[in-house]
Design an enzyme around this catalytic site. Structure first.
Site, PDB file in Angstrom:
ATOM      1  N   ARG A   1       1.039  -0.918  -0.394  1.00  0.00           N
ATOM      2  CA  ARG A   1       0.093  -0.438  -0.095  1.00  0.00           C
ATOM      3  C   ARG A   1       0.764   0.781  -0.263  1.00  0.00           C
ATOM      4  O   ARG A   1       1.986   1.259   0.154  1.00  0.00           O
ATOM      5  CB  ARG A   1      -0.798   0.089   1.102  1.00  0.00           C
ATOM      6  CG  ARG A   1      -0.745  -0.430   2.827  1.00  0.00           C
ATOM      7  CD  ARG A   1      -0.333   1.172   3.144  1.00  0.00           C
ATOM      8  NE  ARG A   1       0.827   1.297   4.323  1.00  0.00           N
ATOM      9  CZ  ARG A   1       1.977   1.298   4.099  1.00  0.00           C
ATOM     10  NH1 ARG A   1       2.669   1.661   3.167  1.00  0.00           N
ATOM     11  NH2 ARG A   1       2.600   1.627   5.844  1.00  0.00           N
TER      12      ARG A   1
ATOM     13  N   ILE B   1      -4.354  -0.114  10.587  1.00  0.00           N
ATOM     14  CA  ILE B   1      -4.544   0.617   9.137  1.00  0.00           C
ATOM     15  C   ILE B   1      -3.919  -0.160   7.531  1.00  0.00           C
ATOM     16  O   ILE B   1      -5.329  -0.527   7.368  1.00  0.00           O
ATOM     17  CB  ILE B   1      -4.233   2.077   9.413  1.00  0.00           C
ATOM     18  CG1 ILE B   1      -4.450   2.979  10.122  1.00  0.00           C
ATOM     19  CG2 ILE B   1      -4.452   3.120   7.760  1.00  0.00           C
ATOM     20  CD1 ILE B   1      -5.678   3.042  10.312  1.00  0.00           C
ATOM     21  N   ASP B   2      -2.992  -0.450   8.291  1.00  0.00           N
ATOM     22  CA  ASP B   2      -2.380  -1.042   7.117  1.00  0.00           C
ATOM     23  C   ASP B   2      -3.644  -3.105   6.798  1.00  0.00           C
ATOM     24  O   ASP B   2      -3.746  -3.708   5.829  1.00  0.00           O
ATOM     25  CB  ASP B   2      -1.056  -1.921   7.384  1.00  0.00           C
ATOM     26  CG  ASP B   2      -0.157  -0.713   7.231  1.00  0.00           C
ATOM     27  OD1 ASP B   2      -0.740   0.757   6.358  1.00  0.00           O
ATOM     28  OD2 ASP B   2       0.963  -0.824   7.318  1.00  0.00           O
ATOM     29  N   TYR B   3      -4.060  -3.292   7.824  1.00  0.00           N
ATOM     30  CA  TYR B   3      -5.320  -4.858   7.779  1.00  0.00           C
ATOM     31  C   TYR B   3      -6.103  -3.671   7.273  1.00  0.00           C
ATOM     32  O   TYR B   3      -6.576  -4.657   5.664  1.00  0.00           O
ATOM     33  CB  TYR B   3      -4.391  -5.093   9.262  1.00  0.00           C
ATOM     34  CG  TYR B   3      -4.535  -5.873   9.854  1.00  0.00           C
ATOM     35  CD1 TYR B   3      -2.962  -6.752   9.726  1.00  0.00           C
ATOM     36  CD2 TYR B   3      -3.874  -5.586  11.339  1.00  0.00           C
ATOM     37  CE1 TYR B   3      -2.459  -6.824  10.074  1.00  0.00           C
ATOM     38  CE2 TYR B   3      -2.748  -5.813  11.724  1.00  0.00           C
ATOM     39  CZ  TYR B   3      -2.047  -6.614  11.727  1.00  0.00           C
ATOM     40  OH  TYR B   3      -1.182  -7.566  11.986  1.00  0.00           O
TER      41      TYR B   3
END
Length: 431
Positions: free
Chosen positions: A30, A173-175
């Protein structure tokens, strides 16, 4: 990227005509375009998944061993469920263990498992390769065990498991990005409410280039820890220690009025947080309207703020951003990632790319680092891949609809921890 199915079967001596199921899943890297350096637990992010992935294959064993093979690196690790814990020497395999722990807490697995890992996400440059390993492994295991588990529960369990293994609270957030991303869409993620808003990208005539500056990053964690302490102190002084107050409750004018009460360094850090929150909201509106002039200014001002107020950039990255911004056909350029080196992203018309590459020839001569360019696209989230997909699991396991591009919003996970350092794989271009 390597073809993981045949590699997995060869590594574990599985015949194609035998009955052992092999489930394969992938999760993307991401980019954070805005908002990455924000107020812990109250950030606002403009992000997207990119078309660089980690893939994980899983199959059963007859014994109780857990075997791990990183095909790109030619490395092998092993453990057992009884000894399922973080080991520094296991490096990349620790992230697969995070996913195993999620299902071990639910009573799976009864016996051993084989895992193979491949990927093409650039390493140690802030593109969430470690998170991609965990999510890909979790989605593969979810499909393998045919577990009925919604995204909210999986996010909760992954976040908790990551904390258990690495001893640090982490933001989900990244999940969220890895599970919720859709093709050609930007995500606006609210860390307070866990709301995810999607905006279809209006940038069809532009390319996104990630530039790895190759600058070594030393002492980054100590510097970032100091920044977090500064913004906590700034919020404490602004709010007069009232509970439940965040930087969202203040405007830039409040910081100007409070200048005499805030040390200059803390005021600068706090000003960045307040202004970046506003920039994310303005960027969302600019994307909806396809207002490229406004978006360009927002990206430029964000980098200037990271450079001058939050002070997490460096001369090499500033040089790359400035040279990109001088080129006709560049919509915007900014650092991304934890800072003090790492990457920039540049949104650029295709006809301007040759000039962009030409400008970089001076970079190596001046600074002595050979930069690496990656062209990426806004991509989908994690999924079971067709080659490894159990037929009956397709509807249950898929986490996104690639053909849906309408603007929408979802409410997901409650609670979020403080962003911390990830545990990346070795810095290998092919992995």
């Amino acid at each position: 990227m390597l073809d993981i199915g045949p590699i997995h079967r060869k590594e574990y001596e599985l015949d194609a005509d035998r009955s052992e199921p092999v489930v394969i899943a992938e999760a993307p890297g991401r980019i954070h375009y805005l908002g990455e350096h924000g107020e812990p637990k109250a950030g606002l992010f403009l992000s997207s998944a990119i078309d660089r992935y980690i893939r994980v294959a899983v199959s059963p064993r007859k014994d109780n061993s857990l075997r791990f093979f990183a095909a790109d690196l030619g490395e092998r690790k092993r453990t057992t469920l009884v000894n399922l814990k973080y080991k520094r020497e296991d490096r990349w395999a620790n992230h697969i263990k995070v996913a195993i722990h999620v299902f071990a807490e639910l009573g799976y697995p009864a016996k051993g498992l084989n895992f193979t890992l491949v990927g093409n996400i650039p390493q140690q440059v802030g593109l969430a390769s470690s998170t991609a390993i965990e999510v890909a492994a979790a989605i593969a295991l979810k499909g393998f065990f045919q577990v009925s588990m919604g995204e909210k529960e999986l996010l909760n369990r992954l976040t908790a498991s990551q904390t258990v293994f690495f001893g640090k609270k982490t933001t989900p957030i990244d999940y969220i990005i890895a599970l919720h991303a859709k093709k050609d869409q930007f995500l606006i993620i609210d860390e307070v409410t866990q709301e995810v808003r999607r905006v279809k990208s209006p940038l069809s005539k532009y390319k996104i280039l990630i530039m790895d500056s190759r600058v070594p990053r030393l002492g980054v964690e100590d510097e970032l820890k100091q920044r977090r302490q500064d913004i906590r102190k700034g919020l404490e002084l602004l709010s007069y220690k009232r509970q439940g107050v965040s930087f969202r409750d203040f405007a830039a004018a409040d910081l100007v009025e409070s200048m005499g009460n805030l040390p200059e360094e803390i005021r600068r850090r706090s000003m960045h947080i307040v202004q970046e929150l506003r920039r994310v909201n303005e960027a969302e509106e600019s994307l909806h309207k396809a207002d490229f002039g406004s978006l360009s200014k927002i990206i430029t001002h964000s980098h200037e703020s990271l450079r001058d107020l939050y002070e997490v950039s460096c001369p090499e990255v500033d040089w790359l951003v400035k040279r990109a911004q001088e080129i006709d056909g560049v919509l915007g350029s900014r650092m991304t990632g934890r800072g003090f080196g790492g990457c920039t992203y540049t949104i650029i018309r295709e006809d301007a790319i040759p000039e962009y590459r030409k400008r970089l020839e001076d970079y190596e001569r001046i600074f002595g680092f050979h930069p690496i360019i990656y062209e990426v696209k806004l991509s989908t989230g994690s999924r079971i891949t067709p080659t490894g997909q159990p037929q009956k699991a397709e509807a249950e396991i898929r986490t996104e609809n690639e053909n849906s591009f309408d603007d929408e919003k979802d409410t997901v996970l409650p609670d979020a921890g403080e962003p911390e350092e990830t545990y990346p794989l070795p810095n290998t271009e092919n992995f």
